[in-house]
Write an enzyme that holds these catalytic residues in place. Structure first.
Site, short mmCIF file in Angstrom:
data_model
loop_
_atom_site.label_atom_id
_atom_site.label_comp_id
_atom_site.label_asym_id
_atom_site.label_seq_id
_atom_site.Cartn_x
_atom_site.Cartn_y
_atom_site.Cartn_z
N SER A 546 0.93 -1.12 -0.03
CA SER A 546 0.05 0.01 0.11
C SER A 546 0.72 1.14 0.07
CB SER A 546 -1.14 -0.05 1.09
OG SER A 546 -2.01 0.94 1.14
N ASP A 633 -9.70 -3.93 -5.54
CA ASP A 633 -9.10 -2.82 -4.49
C ASP A 633 -9.93 -1.40 -4.83
OD1 ASP A 633 -7.79 -1.39 -2.76
OD2 ASP A 633 -5.57 -2.24 -3.35
N HIS A 665 -8.44 -4.84 -1.28
CA HIS A 665 -7.02 -4.13 -0.74
C HIS A 665 -6.37 -5.35 0.18
CE1 HIS A 665 -4.18 -0.97 -0.23
NE2 HIS A 665 -4.34 -1.03 1.01
#
Length: 694
Positions: A546, A633, A665
């Site tokens: 991320s 995501d 995600h």
């Protein structure tokens, strides 16, 4: 090579032709075909690792007690716990009646032994049947124990449908509430449900009240936040006195209170929002009077704790825990007779009990030099025991109860690790790496002793980093990590600026116009490990996900010569394109973290100077790169790593893309699927490190 179809972008006098922006069209058959071709290419390029992947998967599975039960937690007249069953992907939520109202000693549950009076509340395997993806976003039982709500997502896009079940009959009621955010809960009387919905940018912005037994179309809107920078959340105080509506951007927050016994009443603000002031609220009863404990950073960088009258929150503030530089206050949680507090000092999490009368904190102490500890699962207002979890790099997750009467710490259960695991076979330590500006960067290490002490001779090293949002990477135990350690790999975490490990200033020094500190800190940590003889560039892999994936992309551009490989999970690598588009999920609220390049040319120029996709370099030798993403995501869109990998290939990099076509995600759902996914990543890293023996 990927198709190149230039699309122009122009801001602040800067014009850019983006060859791969066409990949953003998720519903385009050509985009899906491209992603599927990338998956096929990655599978072909890693086919030689199939045996290693299976071996690592078998090791993770073999070390895990697949049929197991959690330690029960008391709520009302029931013990609540979860169980897992060998061969099943998802957990099962259960409860059993308590034997006596004064019984607070949790029953010892053994796999394969029937629990008297057990009631299965939710079997995730049944709910997931027929779906490739399953995630539980809300789960709550009414205080009287008669009703349950649960919310599920079967796509990975973090939009959940709420269901209600009658626990007396086991019947799921006909009402369904689709399109909700996570975190729905019952009102204290169990007659209503409060939940949030999101706007087109996936921002939770509206709070609703649903009366059980009525049509969702009749639900009442309790609160709406129009400012795109603020996310909305809500929950009831443990005292059942108030519903707290919390609004927050990255740097500013605001709380509103609604009496729990009159949820349609007009909310009242605690403190009106002021730019840059963050605070959180909980309710306590002091000498028979309603009070609010407020944790805030108004002229208190590392936060302070004050107490105010609930009826006059803007009135006199009584300082409970004053601001102490270097001691970052994180949370206060109120009970009838005391509060728990969580804070960071010296780079480690600390927990303690706050006396409401003296305002003294009784800190719980732990012997290991590195550890993680937190309170959790304490729903009762006046419990004689407090549940907490503890673990470290070498100590498996341990569930404890802190007995208030004699301050005893009772170990209820330690995560079983099969196969003869002994914590004494492993060691952990923290070293300090000098950054280019003289700052000392903490680096946490764990290794297996039989391969020698870390640093005694160069070894394969797996270096992890994150460094954003004041998020701290704790020294936690991992069963999957043992597959690395047992092959001689040293696992390390570089606690770079932008995270929260060393307090609020540590975070401030790694965001906005100082964001590059996060990247150079990671590079300096890697260089320190090499210079001090822990490893070599040929034996060093890096990993981040991320915002940590942005870190990975940035360091690949900054110092490709230091790394043999880089694993980037759901990586935020096309940061400038994303933050320029306010219609995308998260963008507007992210301006407080990264800056606003849409309206500020200086921010635009700064972000363009580090955004990984914008800065892929010609004429350098990149490390091997694996980017892992998910089609659904909603936080970091699949298009970012897809574009990045295509650009890397242009300059000759050995870059692979793996896109989960039904996931979000957090990756795939189901524990076996997650183990296989991690085995794939670990096998790739072990291959890069040259320790790929099956």
């Amino acid at each position: 090579m990927a198709l190149r179809a230039p699309r122009s972008r122009a801001f602040h006098g800067d014009s850019v032709d983006d060859d791969y922006e066409w990949m953003r069209a998720k519903d385009d058959a050509a985009v899906i075909a491209h992603l599927e071709a990338e998956n096929a290419y990655t599978e072909a390029r890693t086919a030689h690792l199939e045996g290693l992947r299976e071996a690592v998967f078998a090791e993770i599975k073999g070390r895990t007690l697949e049929t197991d039960l959690s330690v029960p937690s008391r709520r009302g007249q029931w013990w609540y716990y979860g169980r897992t069953v060998e061969g099943s992907q998802y957990g099962i939520q259960c409860r059993a009646p308590i034997s006596h109202p004064d019984d607070w000693e949790p029953p010892r549950l053994e796999p394969g032994v029937d629990v008297p009076g057990e009631q299965i509340l939710l079997d995730g395997n049944i709910e997931a049947d027929g779906h490739d993806f399953f995630s539980l976003g809300s789960f709550d039982v009414s205080d009287d124990g008669t009703r349950m709500l649960f919310a599920v997502d079967v796509a990975g896009d973090e939009r959940y449908t709420i269901h209600v079940r009658d626990l007396a009959t086991g019947a799921t009621l006909g009402e369904e509430i689709p399109g909700t955010a996570a975190g729905a809960s019952f009102s204290p009387d169990g007659a209503s449900i409060v939940y949030t919905t999101v706007d087109d940018a996936w921002r939770p912005d509206t709070l609703w009240l649903h009366t059980v037994g009525t049509a969702p179309a009749d639900d009442v809107r309790l609160f709406h936040e129009p400012d795109d920078r603020y996310w909305l959340g809500a929950g009831f105080t443990r005292s059942d006195r108030y519903l707290v509506i919390g609004l927050g951007s990255s740097i500013t927050s605001e709380a509103w209170l609604v009496p729990a016994d009159d949820l349609r009443a007009e909310p009242t603000v605690v403190w009106p929002r002021r730019e840059g002031v963050e605070y959180s609220v909980d309710h306590a009863v002091i000498d028979g009077e309603d009070a609010l404990y407020i944790l805030h950073n108004d002229d208190a960088l590392d936060f302070e704790l004050v107490r105010v009258a609930a009826g006059d929150p803007a009135g006199r503030r009584e300082t409970v825990l004053p601001h102490t530089p270097g001691v970052r206050l994180l949370d206060v949680d109120c009970f009838r007779d005391f509060s728990t507090v969580e804070y960071r000092r010296g780079g480690l999490a600390r927990i303690g009990l706050l006396d409401h009368g003296s305002s003294e904190v009784r800190e719980l102490s732990f012997e290991e030099p590195l550890y993680a500890a937190a309170f959790g699962g304490n729903r009762e207002w006046a419990p004689p025991l407090l549940r907490l979890a503890y673990d470290s790099f070498v100590t498996p997750n341990t569930v404890c109860d802190y007995r208030l009467s004699d301050e005893a710490l009772l170990v209820r259960k330690r995560q079983p690790v099969l196969g003869g695991y002994e914590s004494s076979d492993y060691a952990q330590a923290r070293v300090w790496a000098p950054a280019q500006d003289g700052t000392s960067i903490p680096v946490s290490l764990v290794w297996k002793r039989s391969f020698g002490e870390a640093g005694a001779a160069p070894r394969p090293v797996h270096l992890y980093g994150y460094g954003s949002y004041e998020h701290s990477i704790e020294p936690r135990f991992s069963v999957a990590r043992l597959s690395e350690l047992d092959r001689g790999v040293v696992f390390a975490v570089a606690h770079v600026r932008g995270g929260g490990e060393m307090g609020r200033q540590w975070y401030e020094d790694g965001k906005l116009a100082r964001k590059k500190n996060s990247f150079t800190d990671f590079v300096d940590a890697a260089r320190h490990l090499i210079e001090q003889g822990y490893t070599t560039p040929e034996s060093l892999v890096a990993e981040g996900g991320s915002a940590g994936g942005l870190l990975m992309g940035a360091v690949a551009n900054l110092a490709p010569e230091l790394f043999a490989g880089i694993l980037a999970q759901v990586p935020f690598v096309d940061a400038l394109t994303t933050i320029l588009d306010p219609t995308l999920p998260l963008t507007v609220i992210e301006w407080d973290e990264w800056g606003d390049p849409l309206h500020d040319p200086d921010v635009y120029a700064y972000m363009k100077s580090y955004s990984p996709y914008e800065n892929v370099r010609e004429g350098v030798s990149y490390p091997r790169i694996l980017a892992v993403t998910s089609l659904n995501d909603t936080r970091v869109l699949y298009v970012e790593p897809a574009k990045w990998v295509a650009r890397l290939r242009e300059v000759g990099a050995d870059a692979l893309l793996k896109c989960e076509m039904v996931a979000g995600h957090g990756g795939v759902s189901g524990r076996y699927n997650a183990w296989r996914e991690r085995a794939f990543e670990l096998a790739w890293m072990l291959d890069v490190l040259g320790v790929a023996e099956v």
